[in-house]
Structures are given as structure tokens and as C-alpha cells.
Design a protein around this motif. Structure first.
Motif, PDB file in Angstrom:
ATOM      1  N   VAL A 186       0.807  -1.225   0.000  1.00 39.38           N
ATOM      2  CA  VAL A 186       0.000   0.000   0.000  1.00 39.38           C
ATOM      3  C   VAL A 186       0.842   1.278   0.000  1.00 39.38           C
ATOM      4  CG1 VAL A 186      -1.711   1.333   1.282  1.00 39.38           C
ATOM      5  CG2 VAL A 186      -2.012  -1.138   0.992  1.00 39.38           C
ATOM      6  N   PRO A 187       1.894   1.385   0.829  1.00 41.00           N
ATOM      7  CA  PRO A 187       2.673   2.631   0.826  1.00 41.00           C
ATOM      8  C   PRO A 187       3.406   2.901  -0.488  1.00 41.00           C
ATOM      9  CG  PRO A 187       3.102   1.356   2.823  1.00 41.00           C
ATOM     10  CD  PRO A 187       2.366   0.466   1.890  1.00 41.00           C
ATOM     11  N   HIS A 188       3.485   1.892  -1.348  1.00 43.77           N
ATOM     12  CA  HIS A 188       4.240   2.028  -2.588  1.00 43.77           C
ATOM     13  C   HIS A 188       3.338   2.208  -3.815  1.00 43.77           C
ATOM     14  CE1 HIS A 188       7.727   0.876  -0.234  1.00 43.77           C
ATOM     15  NE2 HIS A 188       7.002  -0.126   0.244  1.00 43.77           N
ATOM     16  N   ALA A 189       2.037   2.345  -3.573  1.00 41.02           N
ATOM     17  CA  ALA A 189       1.103   2.517  -4.685  1.00 41.02           C
ATOM     18  C   ALA A 189       1.397   3.804  -5.437  1.00 41.02           C
ATOM     19  CB  ALA A 189      -0.331   2.517  -4.169  1.00 41.02           C
ATOM     20  N   ARG A 190       1.308   3.712  -6.760  1.00 39.50           N
ATOM     21  CA  ARG A 190       1.528   4.843  -7.664  1.00 39.50           C
ATOM     22  C   ARG A 190       2.943   5.419  -7.545  1.00 39.50           C
ATOM     23  NH1 ARG A 190      -2.875   6.052 -10.449  1.00 39.50           N
ATOM     24  NH2 ARG A 190      -4.778   4.994  -9.771  1.00 39.50           N
ATOM     25  N   ARG A 191       3.883   4.549  -7.222  1.00 39.38           N
ATOM     26  CA  ARG A 191       5.279   4.959  -7.146  1.00 39.38           C
ATOM     27  C   ARG A 191       6.068   4.269  -8.254  1.00 39.38           C
ATOM     28  NH1 ARG A 191       7.139   6.585  -2.117  1.00 39.38           N
ATOM     29  NH2 ARG A 191       9.057   7.069  -3.267  1.00 39.38           N
ATOM     30  N   THR A 192       7.077   4.941  -8.751  1.00 37.33           N
ATOM     31  CA  THR A 192       8.010   4.373  -9.722  1.00 37.33           C
ATOM     32  C   THR A 192       9.406   4.444  -9.122  1.00 37.33           C
ATOM     33  OG1 THR A 192       6.669   5.024 -11.632  1.00 37.33           O
ATOM     34  CG2 THR A 192       8.989   4.578 -12.032  1.00 37.33           C
ATOM     35  N   TYR A 193      10.068   3.298  -9.032  1.00 33.83           N
ATOM     36  CA  TYR A 193      11.407   3.232  -8.473  1.00 33.83           C
ATOM     37  C   TYR A 193      12.408   2.875  -9.570  1.00 33.83           C
ATOM     38  CZ  TYR A 193       8.982   3.058  -3.970  1.00 33.83           C
ATOM     39  OH  TYR A 193       8.178   3.346  -2.886  1.00 33.83           O
TER      40      TYR A 193
END
Length: 287
Positions: A186-193
Motif C-alpha cells: 500500500v505505501p508504494h502505490a503509484r510509485r516508480t522506483y
């Protein structure tokens, strides 16, 4: 199909990356289901359901994914139809009720990427967005473990990378980052690494490192893009393969790969391994 299957699915379970991610999650006691093209080769894990799935087969993929909330989608094997096959698999995920896809993309992926296969990754990223899914994109640099295969029988790495620099990453570090995200997505939703190694290298420096580690004399010869395509075609590659191989080097030459990211360290708490340390480690044989 039972409705009490694990809500986390990992694809590519027989591959190097998917297999490592599955093992890391299993070691944490996280229930998961494993998807692979050939389930006979999936490492057996207690109470872990496995499914044979092709990205191009929407019906079977949808059945395998029913009840999945989070999907780790390892990019399909390179082929001329990869972008379309991955769209089909995303459609299956949507219809199965998947909410969040963690997708292994490529560093610098864009619509007009110099690296032709980077365009496939961009297409899949955009399609996941269009279908309304939550997403996390892992844009990986070139894997460290493939670099020794770039060396020809004569000890020469040939390709149109020029003097460009890139930061190759250990697949084990990518797996650690992916497992950390999947354990609590959940904390990484809509993130690009962007997942890179700790230093940028030219292809000449890669040759020097390989020489030190192997004891062989390895050098780099900078081809032109046309030379690279022609040499690959002469070796029996198809047109799309020759272009993909040549433009993977060309993307280095343009400078679009010349970046070191802190994302692995921030995600895992541990810095990524350098190419030389990776090649000298026991991890070399296991990856």
C-alpha cells in the motif's frame, strides 16, 4: 476454484527474479501463489498453490488470478509480441479483480526510448495506468549477471555503447526491493522506483572488471549502430532481436542510463552490491 487462495501472486516463479522474490516472501511466512509457464519446474513450497499461465492466454490467466489482490508481474520473455501479450495479461488481472500490480519495467522506459524493448515496458506501464489499477513500477538497470555473456569468444565486448555510462544492478538486489514492496504494497502505490547498482561504469570499465575477476584479457570495441545490427543479423538473429540487442547498447551511449539511484538502499536499508563484488561473490553462481 477455492476462494481461500493467497491474495498475493508472483509470476515468473521458475525464473531467476521471480524465484528469488518467491523465496524471500516464503521465508517471511507470507502466503502466496506462484504462476509460471511450466509448473513442473516451480520449486515446491509447502501450502503454496501453483498455476501454469501464459501471458497470451487470458482465460487461464484470469482463472489463476481470481482472488488475487496484489500481483508481482515479471515482464515476459523478449519476443515480438511482448507488449500485446502483457496487455492481455493485464486485462486478465483486471477481470480477475486484481487491485495492485508491481511490474518489472526498465530504466528510462518511454514511448520513444532508444532501446526498442524499453518502448514495450512503457506501453505496459501506460496500459496498467489506463486500466485503473494501483501500480508500482520497478525500472531496473541492466542486470549485472548478464554482463559476462556480452563477451565474445575472442574476449571482446562489441556494441554501440560508445563512452556512455550505466549502473548495472544485481538481480538479487532487485529481488530484495521487490519483496519488501510486496510484503506491504500500500505505501508504494503509484510509485516508480529506479533500481541501479552503486556506481556508473563505461563498457570499457566493465571489460576491465571482468578481466580482473576472470583472469582473462577482456576488452571493449565500440561498434557503430549499423555495425552492431549487421553483425547480429549475420549471427542469425531476426531483425527485431538485432535491433533490440544493438539499441540496448545505444541507450547507454545516449546517456539515458547514466544515473545512480538510492531507491534500493531506501527500500531495503542495505546498499546495492557493486559489479565487482557481485562477480566475486557466491551469488554469481546462484543467479
Amino acid at each position: 476454484m477455492p476462494n481461500n487462495l493467497p491474495p498475493l501472486a508472483v509470476t515468473g516463479a521458475t525464473g531467476a527474479l521471480g524465484g528469488m522474490v518467491a523465496q524471500l516472501l516464503a521465508e517471511q511466512g507470507i502466503p502466496l501463489r506462484l504462476l509460471a509457464r511450466h509448473t513442473a519446474r516451480v520449486p515446491q513450497q509447502p501450502d503454496t498453490p501453483t498455476f501454469a499461465v501464459s501471458y497470451a492466454d487470458k482465460e487461464h490467466a484470469e482463472r489463476a488470478l481470481r482472488g488475487t489482490q496484489t500481483l508481482f508481474m515479471v515482464s515476459a520473455a523478449e519476443n515480438p509480441y511482448r507488449a500485446q501479450d502483457q496487455r492481455t495479461f493485464v486485462d486478465a488481472a483486471v477481470d480477475a479483480g486484481v487491485r495492485h500490480i508491481v511490474y518489472t519495467s526498465f530504466m528510462g522506459a518511454s514511448e520513444n526510448d532508444v532501446f526498442t524493448l524499453g518502448r514495450d515496458h512503457w506501453d505496459t506501464e501506460q496500459y496498467i495506468r489506463e486500466r485503473g489499477l494501483e501500480f508500482t513500477f520497478l525500472r531496473d538497470a541492466f542486470y549485472q549477471d548478464i554482463l559476462p555473456s556480452f563477451v565474445g569468444r575472442d574476449g571482446v565486448i562489441r556494441g554501440p555503447a560508445g563512452d556512455g555510462r550505466f549502473a548495472p544492478v544485481a538481480r538479487t538486489d532487485v529481488a530484495r526491493a521487490a519483496a519488501r514492496i510486496l510484503a506491504d504494497p500500500v505505501p508504494h502505490a503509484r510509485r516508480t522506483y529506479t533500481l541501479t547498482g552503486p556506481q556508473t561504469l563505461s563498457m570499457s570499465e566493465v571489460a576491465e572488471i571482468l578481466s580482473r575477476v576472470t583472469g582473462q584479457h577482456i576488452t571493449y570495441y565500440a561498434e557503430s549502430l549499423d555495425e552492431a545490427v549487421e553483425s547480429r543479423l549475420a549471427a542469425g538473429a531476426s531483425q527485431w532481436q538485432a535491433l533490440a540487442w544493438a539499441t540496448s547498447y545505444a541507450a547507454i551511449a545516449t546517456g539515458e542510463m547514466d544515473r545512480v539511484s538510492d531507491d534500493i538502499a531506501e527500500l531495503t536499508g542495505t546498499a546495492p552490491v557493486s559489479l565487482e563484488d557481485y562477480l566475486r561473490s557466491d551469488g554469481k553462481s546462484s543467479s
